[in-house]
Design a protein around this motif. Structure first.
Motif, PDB file in Angstrom:
ATOM      1  N   ILE A  36       0.887  -1.159   0.000  1.00 52.71           N
ATOM      2  CA  ILE A  36       0.000   0.000   0.000  1.00 52.71           C
ATOM      3  C   ILE A  36       0.922   1.205   0.000  1.00 52.71           C
ATOM      4  CG2 ILE A  36      -2.018   1.053   1.060  1.00 52.71           C
ATOM      5  CD1 ILE A  36      -2.334  -1.929   0.327  1.00 52.71           C
ATOM      6  N   PHE A  37       1.035   1.866  -1.142  1.00 55.75           N
ATOM      7  CA  PHE A  37       2.099   2.846  -1.359  1.00 55.75           C
ATOM      8  C   PHE A  37       1.528   4.246  -1.582  1.00 55.75           C
ATOM      9  CE2 PHE A  37       4.748   5.221  -4.394  1.00 55.75           C
ATOM     10  CZ  PHE A  37       5.950   5.263  -3.702  1.00 55.75           C
ATOM     11  N   LEU A 180      11.942 -10.356   6.013  1.00 51.89           N
ATOM     12  CA  LEU A 180      10.706 -10.026   5.305  1.00 51.89           C
ATOM     13  C   LEU A 180      10.651 -10.729   3.952  1.00 51.89           C
ATOM     14  CD1 LEU A 180      10.416  -6.200   6.097  1.00 51.89           C
ATOM     15  CD2 LEU A 180       9.180  -8.082   7.159  1.00 51.89           C
ATOM     16  N   SER A 181      11.798 -10.836   3.295  1.00 50.44           N
ATOM     17  CA  SER A 181      11.848 -11.558   2.020  1.00 50.44           C
ATOM     18  C   SER A 181      11.503 -13.030   2.218  1.00 50.44           C
ATOM     19  CB  SER A 181      13.245 -11.426   1.399  1.00 50.44           C
ATOM     20  OG  SER A 181      13.530 -10.077   1.079  1.00 50.44           O
ATOM     21  N   LYS A 182      11.956 -13.608   3.352  1.00 52.44           N
ATOM     22  CA  LYS A 182      11.610 -14.995   3.660  1.00 52.44           C
ATOM     23  C   LYS A 182      10.108 -15.159   3.842  1.00 52.44           C
ATOM     24  CE  LYS A 182      15.767 -16.663   6.057  1.00 52.44           C
ATOM     25  NZ  LYS A 182      16.246 -17.175   7.371  1.00 52.44           N
ATOM     26  N   LEU A 183       9.494 -14.181   4.521  1.00 56.00           N
ATOM     27  CA  LEU A 183       8.047 -14.253   4.734  1.00 56.00           C
ATOM     28  C   LEU A 183       7.322 -14.329   3.399  1.00 56.00           C
ATOM     29  CD1 LEU A 183       7.372 -11.636   7.583  1.00 56.00           C
ATOM     30  CD2 LEU A 183       7.608 -14.109   7.787  1.00 56.00           C
ATOM     31  N   ARG A 184       7.739 -13.493   2.461  1.00 61.75           N
ATOM     32  CA  ARG A 184       7.109 -13.460   1.137  1.00 61.75           C
ATOM     33  C   ARG A 184       7.198 -14.815   0.456  1.00 61.75           C
ATOM     34  NH1 ARG A 184       9.864 -12.671  -3.765  1.00 61.75           N
ATOM     35  NH2 ARG A 184       8.453 -12.309  -5.500  1.00 61.75           N
ATOM     36  N   TYR A 193       1.131  -4.504   3.088  1.00 62.10           N
ATOM     37  CA  TYR A 193       2.344  -3.874   3.612  1.00 62.10           C
ATOM     38  C   TYR A 193       2.350  -2.392   3.265  1.00 62.10           C
ATOM     39  CZ  TYR A 193       7.376  -3.373   4.596  1.00 62.10           C
ATOM     40  OH  TYR A 193       8.594  -2.985   5.100  1.00 62.10           O
ATOM     41  N   VAL A 194       2.136  -1.553   4.262  1.00 67.25           N
ATOM     42  CA  VAL A 194       2.134  -0.105   4.051  1.00 67.25           C
ATOM     43  C   VAL A 194       3.561   0.420   4.005  1.00 67.25           C
ATOM     44  CG1 VAL A 194       1.627   2.107   5.167  1.00 67.25           C
ATOM     45  CG2 VAL A 194      -0.147   0.355   5.029  1.00 67.25           C
ATOM     46  N   ASP A 199      12.210   1.262  -2.575  1.00 69.41           N
ATOM     47  CA  ASP A 199      13.174   0.175  -2.395  1.00 69.41           C
ATOM     48  C   ASP A 199      12.525  -1.036  -1.729  1.00 69.41           C
ATOM     49  OD1 ASP A 199      15.211   1.594  -3.556  1.00 69.41           O
ATOM     50  OD2 ASP A 199      16.046   2.325  -1.678  1.00 69.41           O
ATOM     51  N   GLU A 200      11.682  -0.814  -0.725  1.00 65.96           N
ATOM     52  CA  GLU A 200      11.012  -1.925  -0.054  1.00 65.96           C
ATOM     53  C   GLU A 200      10.054  -2.633  -1.004  1.00 65.96           C
ATOM     54  OE1 GLU A 200       9.257  -0.639   3.663  1.00 65.96           O
ATOM     55  OE2 GLU A 200      11.066   0.448   4.214  1.00 65.96           O
ATOM     56  N   ILE A 201       9.374  -1.871  -1.834  1.00 64.61           N
ATOM     57  CA  ILE A 201       8.460  -2.461  -2.811  1.00 64.61           C
ATOM     58  C   ILE A 201       9.230  -3.360  -3.777  1.00 64.61           C
ATOM     59  CG2 ILE A 201       6.952  -1.942  -4.769  1.00 64.61           C
ATOM     60  CD1 ILE A 201       6.190   0.641  -3.302  1.00 64.61           C
ATOM     61  N   VAL A 202      10.347  -2.857  -4.258  1.00 64.38           N
ATOM     62  CA  VAL A 202      11.159  -3.605  -5.215  1.00 64.38           C
ATOM     63  C   VAL A 202      11.640  -4.920  -4.618  1.00 64.38           C
ATOM     64  CG1 VAL A 202      13.370  -3.596  -6.424  1.00 64.38           C
ATOM     65  CG2 VAL A 202      11.892  -1.596  -6.540  1.00 64.38           C
ATOM     66  N   GLN A 203      11.986  -4.895  -3.334  1.00 62.66           N
ATOM     67  CA  GLN A 203      12.600  -6.071  -2.729  1.00 62.66           C
ATOM     68  C   GLN A 203      11.618  -7.187  -2.416  1.00 62.66           C
ATOM     69  OE1 GLN A 203      14.705  -3.629   0.198  1.00 62.66           O
ATOM     70  NE2 GLN A 203      16.599  -4.603  -0.439  1.00 62.66           N
ATOM     71  N   PHE A 204      10.383  -6.867  -2.007  1.00 61.75           N
ATOM     72  CA  PHE A 204       9.525  -7.996  -1.646  1.00 61.75           C
ATOM     73  C   PHE A 204       8.029  -7.823  -1.884  1.00 61.75           C
ATOM     74  CE2 PHE A 204       8.942  -5.552   2.148  1.00 61.75           C
ATOM     75  CZ  PHE A 204      10.216  -5.222   2.618  1.00 61.75           C
ATOM     76  N   ALA A 205       7.601  -6.867  -2.658  1.00 60.70           N
ATOM     77  CA  ALA A 205       6.167  -6.771  -2.969  1.00 60.70           C
ATOM     78  C   ALA A 205       5.866  -7.461  -4.302  1.00 60.70           C
ATOM     79  CB  ALA A 205       5.727  -5.311  -3.022  1.00 60.70           C
ATOM     80  N   ASP A 206       4.671  -8.037  -4.399  1.00 58.10           N
ATOM     81  CA  ASP A 206       4.224  -8.683  -5.635  1.00 58.10           C
ATOM     82  C   ASP A 206       3.181  -7.836  -6.353  1.00 58.10           C
ATOM     83  OD1 ASP A 206       5.567 -11.373  -5.179  1.00 58.10           O
ATOM     84  OD2 ASP A 206       4.344 -11.218  -3.373  1.00 58.10           O
TER      85      ASP A 206
END
Length: 363
Positions: A36-37, A180-184, A193-194, A199-206
Motif C-alpha cells: 500500500i504505497f 521479510l523476504s523470507k516471509l514473502r 504492507y504499508v 526500495d522496499e516495494i522492489v525487494q519484496f512486494a508482488d
C-alpha cells in the motif's frame, strides 16, 4: 482478476472531520505481498485500520476470500477479524520476555498451535537465541522480528504491516529485510504492507495499490505499475522496470552473477553470494539505460540487449524523452535526451541495443 473467493475485495468511503477523504475500490490478491504505497497523508494507514476494523467508514464493503467482514448490514469488530497487525513500533510487553510475548499470542490463537508450527516461525525469523531476552535487551530490528512472530502465531487470515521499518535506522532495516523476504517466499497468507519506500516495494512486494490524497491512483502487479510513466511517484527520475530471473552462472574471478530473466535474455549483476538456481529481482532504472543502433563491444558496459522501440513519450523534464522498449518477453525503458533521440533517429519500430550498467541493478 479471479473470482471473489480468490480476491480481497474492498470498497471504502470515509470522510474525517479534518476534511480528509478516503475513496477506494480495489481487488487485491489473496496471496503474496501487496504494498500500500503513497506519500505521507495519502491514506495508507487509514486504509489498513479500516481493513482491521479499527475505523468504520461511512461506506464500507470488505470481502476476504468469500467471507464478508463488512457491508451495509454487517460490521465485524477487530477482535472477530482474523488479522495479525504489525505496527511501526514493535509495542511488545516490556515486563515479558520474547518468549512471554509469543506465549501471549499463543493464548489468543483461535486454534491450538503445534510445536512444529511454532518452531517454523521461530526459525523463519531467527528468534531462537532471543527467546529469553526482554524487550529492553533487544535491538529495534530484533523487537520487530518478535512483533512479526507474535502476529503470525495467532494464525491470521491476513497479515497487516504498517511501515514496520519506519522507526529503524538503515543498519537495522538491512538486518530485518532478509526476514521479510523470507516471509514473502514462505507464507501462504496475504500480507498488506504499508510503505512509502520504493526500495522496499522492489525487494519484496508482488502487487501494489497506489494512493494519493485518499484516492486510488493505480493497482496491479509491481512490475506493471513501476514501469508506468503517468504516475508521478514512478515517473521522470524514478522511472524503471522490475525483472525477475534465475541465477545460471557465477563468475568468482569477477564477482559477478549471470541471471536469465526471460528466454535468452541474460543480465550480469553483482554476485551477492546467491547460489546457481536461486531467483533474483532486479530493478533497472530508465536513467541507467543508454541506446545504440548497433552492438558496441568497445564499452565497459556488460549488459547489451537487443530491443525494439515500442513507444516514445515526453518526460517531465522538457529536454528528455522516455523510450519504451520490447526485449523479447520483457519491457524496458530508457530515459535519454531529445537531442540523442533525434540524432539516433529513435522511432517506433526501430531496432536498437539497450545498454544497462551492472551497478545500476538492484538485487
Amino acid at each position: 482478476m479471479g473470482s471473489v473467493e480468490n480476491d480481497i475485495k474492498v470498497q471504502l468511503k470515509l470522510n474525517k472531520q479534518n476534511s480528509f477523504r478516503l475513496d477506494i475500490e480495489c481487488h487485491l490478491p489473496i496471496q503474496g505481498v501487496t504494498a500500500i504505497f503513497g506519500p505521507s497523508g495519502s491514506g495508507k494507514t487509514t486504509f489498513l485500520r479500516c481493513m482491521a476494523g479499527l475505523e468504520r467508514p461511512e461506506v464500507g464493503n470488505i470481502n476476504v476470500a468469500g467471507e464478508c467482514w463488512q457491508s451495509s448490514e454487517l460490521f465485524l469488530p477487530a477482535y472477530q477479524r482474523a488479522i495479525g497487525y504489525v505496527f511501526q513500533e514493535a509495542s511488545l510487553f516490556e515486563h515479558l520476555s520474547a518468549q512471554g510475548n509469543l506465549q501471549f499470542a499463543l493464548n489468543r490463537a483461535a486454534d491450538p498451535i503445534s510445536d512444529l508450527f511454532f518452531d517454523e516461525i521461530i526459525d523463519l525469523l531467527g528468534l531462537k537465541k532471543l527467546l529469553n531476552r526482554y524487550p529492553n535487551e533487544l535491538s529495534g530490528g530484533e523487537r520487530q522480528r518478535v512483533a512479526i512472530a507474535r502476529a503470525l502465531l495467532i494464525q491470521p487470515q491476513i497479515l497487516l504491516m504498517d511501515e514496520p521499518l519506519a522507526s529503524l535506522d538503515q543498519s537495522r532495516r538491512e538486518e530485518i529485510i532478509p526476514y521479510l523476504s523470507k516471509l514473502r517466499k514462505t507464507l501462504s497468507i496475504p500480507i498488506l504492507y504499508v510503505t512509502h519506500s520504493i526500495d522496499e516495494i522492489v525487494q519484496f512486494a508482488d502487487y501494489i495499490l497506489v494512493l494519493e490524497e485518499g484516492r486510488q491512483m493505480a493497482e496491479g502487479p509491481v512490475s506493471d505499475v513501476l514501469s508506468r510513466s503517468d504516475l508521478s511517484a514512478f515517473s521522470g527520475y524514478n522511472t524503471g522496470c522490475l525483472w525477475e530471473g534465475k541465477v545460471v552462472e557465477r563468475s568468482e574471478d569477477w564477482h559477478l552473477a549471470k541471471i536469465e530473466c526471460f528466454s535468452d535474455v541474460f543480465l550480469w549483476v553483482k554476485d551477492t553470494g546467491v547460489e546457481v538456481g536461486e531467483t533474483l529481482r532486479v530493478r533497472i532504472l530508465a536513467r541507467d539505460v543508454s541506446l545504440t543502433l548497433s552492438e558496441d563491444n568497445s564499452t565497459s558496459i556488460l549488459n547489451k540487449l537487443p530491443a525494439k522501440v515500442a513507444d516514445v513519450t515526453d518526460d517531465q523534464d522538457v529536454g528528455m524523452v522516455l523510450v519504451q522498449l520490447d526485449c523479447e518477453s520483457g519491457s524496458l525503458t530508457a530515459r535519454i535526451t531529445k537531442r540523442s533521440a533525434n540524432e539516433l533517429g529513435i522511432s517506433v519500430g526501430a531496432n536498437v541495443f539497450a545498454q544497462v550498467k551492472s551497478v545500476a541493478l538492484v538485487c
